[in-house]
Design a protein around this motif. Sequence first.
Motif, PDB file in Angstrom:
ATOM      1  N   ARG A  52       0.851  -1.188   0.000  1.00  0.00           N
ATOM      2  CA  ARG A  52       0.000   0.000   0.000  1.00  0.00           C
ATOM      3  C   ARG A  52       0.889   1.241   0.000  1.00  0.00           C
ATOM      4  O   ARG A  52       1.891   1.309   0.721  1.00  0.00           O
ATOM      5  N   THR A  53       0.517   2.233  -0.787  1.00  0.00           N
ATOM      6  CA  THR A  53       1.341   3.434  -0.950  1.00  0.00           C
ATOM      7  C   THR A  53       1.141   4.413   0.200  1.00  0.00           C
ATOM      8  O   THR A  53       0.014   4.762   0.543  1.00  0.00           O
ATOM      9  N   PHE A  54       2.268   4.837   0.790  1.00  0.00           N
ATOM     10  CA  PHE A  54       2.296   5.879   1.820  1.00  0.00           C
ATOM     11  C   PHE A  54       3.523   6.746   1.565  1.00  0.00           C
ATOM     12  O   PHE A  54       4.566   6.235   1.138  1.00  0.00           O
ATOM     13  N   PRO A  55       3.446   8.045   1.841  1.00  0.00           N
ATOM     14  CA  PRO A  55       4.622   8.898   1.638  1.00  0.00           C
ATOM     15  C   PRO A  55       5.664   8.691   2.723  1.00  0.00           C
ATOM     16  O   PRO A  55       5.426   8.973   3.894  1.00  0.00           O
ATOM     17  N   LYS A  56       6.794   8.111   2.356  1.00  0.00           N
ATOM     18  CA  LYS A  56       7.938   7.890   3.240  1.00  0.00           C
ATOM     19  C   LYS A  56       7.534   7.268   4.576  1.00  0.00           C
ATOM     20  O   LYS A  56       7.775   7.842   5.643  1.00  0.00           O
ATOM     21  N   PRO A  57       6.964   6.070   4.582  1.00  0.00           N
ATOM     22  CA  PRO A  57       6.619   5.435   5.857  1.00  0.00           C
ATOM     23  C   PRO A  57       7.864   4.987   6.613  1.00  0.00           C
ATOM     24  O   PRO A  57       8.786   4.430   6.040  1.00  0.00           O
ATOM     25  N   MET A  58       7.860   5.228   7.923  1.00  0.00           N
ATOM     26  CA  MET A  58       9.009   4.864   8.772  1.00  0.00           C
ATOM     27  C   MET A  58       8.525   3.987   9.930  1.00  0.00           C
ATOM     28  O   MET A  58       8.176   2.846   9.729  1.00  0.00           O
ATOM     29  N   GLY A  59       8.490   4.534  11.134  1.00  0.00           N
ATOM     30  CA  GLY A  59       8.112   3.750  12.292  1.00  0.00           C
ATOM     31  C   GLY A  59       6.660   3.308  12.270  1.00  0.00           C
ATOM     32  O   GLY A  59       5.779   4.046  11.840  1.00  0.00           O
TER      33      GLY A  59
END
Length: 357
Positions: A52-59
């Motif tokens: 699934r697309t998310f802008p710059k997912p991190m924690g």
Amino acid sequence: MKTPQPFSCTFTPHIPELLNQLNCSLVLSTYQAGKLVFISPKDNERLIQLPRTFPKPMGIGIHPVDQNKIAVACQDEVIVFKNSSTLAAHYPKAPQQYDALYLPRVSYKTNFLDIHDLEFGKDGIYAVNTLFSCLMKLSEDFSFEPIWQPQFISQLVSEDRCHLNGMLMKDGLPKYVTTFNQGDQKQSWRKNVTKGGCLIDVDNQTIITNQLSMPHSPKWINNKIYCLESAKGRLVEIDQESGTITEIVRLDAFVRGMDQIGDYLLIGMSKLRENSSSFHQLIPHIKNNRAGVAFIHLPTKSYQGEITYQSSVDEIYDVKVMHNCLRPNILHPNHPESKMAVDTPEQSYWQRPTNAV
């Protein structure tokens, strides 16, 4: 050579069966690809993925009590999701396919903080504000509410001075953090990333050890501290009194992102960036450059296999286990279907599509 399909991966043959036995799925964040990727056992021999697309997912944070609630740190916001198994069962595009559907509930607008680890605590959501070298709580009133900083950080400025990145929670509060060094100047950690990494006790500012190599993902497991040494490609145990570092297993990959289920640890592995001067320092130490998830049996300290990507995923930040969940789905706030769902304490509804006149 034929170009592999997006998100192509190989895996040790028993991994699907193991996930089935553990009754879980995995979710990993890859900021490089801009995706959250759910990995589930399709049966005892195959895996199935949902990117699934998310802008710059991190924690990624999963609520320790309410496992149906998760939070994701993105480029300029933290989004909180809640699972509705009822809506999942009747998901319009694929009814009876998913056993969990995470829908957006709350968004905290943080802007450019470069949030790394984040976790649900007993009185809110805590996160590592890497850009400002501090721990923070999410706030309805501010971009962030600073709650702690290392004693060697003289002021909170947007300079990523020591690369504060990892946070270990204990009893609902931050207990330990990891940093790449003890610098107090802008990106001072870049000069030598293979030495000087710290584990710090939040309560008393004690530096438990300063002998780590790019530490990430500290965890409290069975009353012990475990941590990943990214620059050495290994999982270590750290004695909380003496600071003694003991190697548990070496993976010879850039390791970052870790979670536990039962006797198993799931560890993220990332490829080194070829054009990064900081990563270039690691080439002599990383022998098997790959991206994926390794499975470690903690009681025997043994490597049990891995999922390895051939395409799309090069860098993983976080890995989390979705307990009691064999086919999860998640909808970004901008996803059309997320705006068609209504959930209440008693009832759940999907909007019926209407034909325009």
